[in-house]
Design a protein around this motif. Sequence first.
Motif, PDB file in Angstrom:
ATOM      1  N   GLN A 136      -3.548   3.992   5.503  1.00 10.42           N
ATOM      2  CA  GLN A 136      -3.307   2.718   4.833  1.00 10.42           C
ATOM      3  C   GLN A 136      -2.690   2.902   3.448  1.00 10.42           C
ATOM      4  OE1 GLN A 136      -7.313   1.109   5.044  1.00 10.42           O
ATOM      5  NE2 GLN A 136      -6.810  -0.106   6.868  1.00 10.42           N
ATOM      6  N   GLU A 141       5.361   1.404   7.023  1.00 13.40           N
ATOM      7  CA  GLU A 141       4.810   0.414   7.951  1.00 13.40           C
ATOM      8  C   GLU A 141       4.374   1.051   9.266  1.00 13.40           C
ATOM      9  OE1 GLU A 141       6.081  -3.885   9.980  1.00 13.40           O
ATOM     10  OE2 GLU A 141       7.377  -2.890   8.505  1.00 13.40           O
ATOM     11  N   ASN A 144       1.087   2.752   8.612  1.00 14.62           N
ATOM     12  CA  ASN A 144       0.054   1.737   8.374  1.00 14.62           C
ATOM     13  C   ASN A 144      -0.473   1.147   9.682  1.00 14.62           C
ATOM     14  OD1 ASN A 144       1.856   0.440   5.475  1.00 14.62           O
ATOM     15  ND2 ASN A 144       0.487   2.188   5.617  1.00 14.62           N
ATOM     16  N   LYS A 145       0.393   1.087  10.712  1.00 13.60           N
ATOM     17  CA  LYS A 145       0.012   0.490  11.997  1.00 13.60           C
ATOM     18  C   LYS A 145      -0.187   1.538  13.086  1.00 13.60           C
ATOM     19  CE  LYS A 145       2.530  -3.809  11.047  1.00 13.60           C
ATOM     20  NZ  LYS A 145       3.624  -4.708  11.517  1.00 13.60           N
ATOM     21  N   GLU A 148      -2.593   0.969  16.067  1.00 15.10           N
ATOM     22  CA  GLU A 148      -2.193  -0.005  17.081  1.00 15.10           C
ATOM     23  C   GLU A 148      -0.972   0.468  17.871  1.00 15.10           C
ATOM     24  OE1 GLU A 148      -2.546  -0.909  13.788  1.00 15.10           O
ATOM     25  OE2 GLU A 148      -4.615  -1.647  14.043  1.00 15.10           O
ATOM     26  N   ASP A 149      -0.011   1.096  17.167  1.00  9.40           N
ATOM     27  CA  ASP A 149       1.223   1.553  17.801  1.00  9.40           C
ATOM     28  C   ASP A 149       1.297   3.069  17.660  1.00  9.40           C
ATOM     29  OD1 ASP A 149       2.098  -1.091  18.414  1.00  9.40           O
ATOM     30  OD2 ASP A 149       2.717  -1.326  16.315  1.00  9.40           O
TER      31      ASP A 149
END
Length: 241
Positions: A136, A141, A144-145, A148-149
Amino acid sequence: MFKPDFIKQLNDLTGESENFEGISVSCLYKVEYNEKTESHIFHLNSVIRNEGDKEISAVVFEVDFINGEQVLHTSTEFWNGVDKAIIKGKSVNYEGGFQSRLEGKPEKISVRIKQIKDTVEQPLIHLPLPGEYLYQAINDEHINKIKEDLPVTVTVSIGNVAGTRQQKIDDPEQIRQLVELFSQIQIGGQTYMMATDCDNALFFEFIDGYKYPVRFNMGNLELNFFHRYYMYTLVNNRIFG
């Protein structure tokens, strides 16, 4: 502080730029002369002021060192706020220095601003804070994700005095497990310890082809913004053993 006899203190050099879109720079150079190398040593202490309406994140200015009508040397200085901008009515200090052999003794300086950037043109960068999770705290980006991805490949690179060895992981379950370990790493605090031949890294590649490296030194997080290194200790870093 002890200085050898061949280092001679010369007169200070001062100068101030014209106002450039509300920005001005004043410079003070402490000057020394090394008789052995026949070179001048310059220690810069400058103040960058903002009287304009924009929040400034970067300033480039040049300083000419002059003898009579001759410009002996031109120094280009780069200030980057990284995570802090200069707001209206405020100023920041900027220090620098260099050593050079000149074709004469500098008698005065001329200061001019070449470029400024506001926070729209050069957005501020978030620097990690103690307690943040590493994924984080990174300014990216995709990272950061990452929970999820998931990336489609991860290359684990381990460097030491014997060289560098790498392992490319493309098995989805192994990637999931590695990302789980990665997402548990937290920021400890800033450190200034760095070692050579102790460079590790994780190279993430995502389904859209985007690639991002996360680098480590001595188990600490290593970041580089505008040619400046930042090092942070880490908590729960179990990826490299």
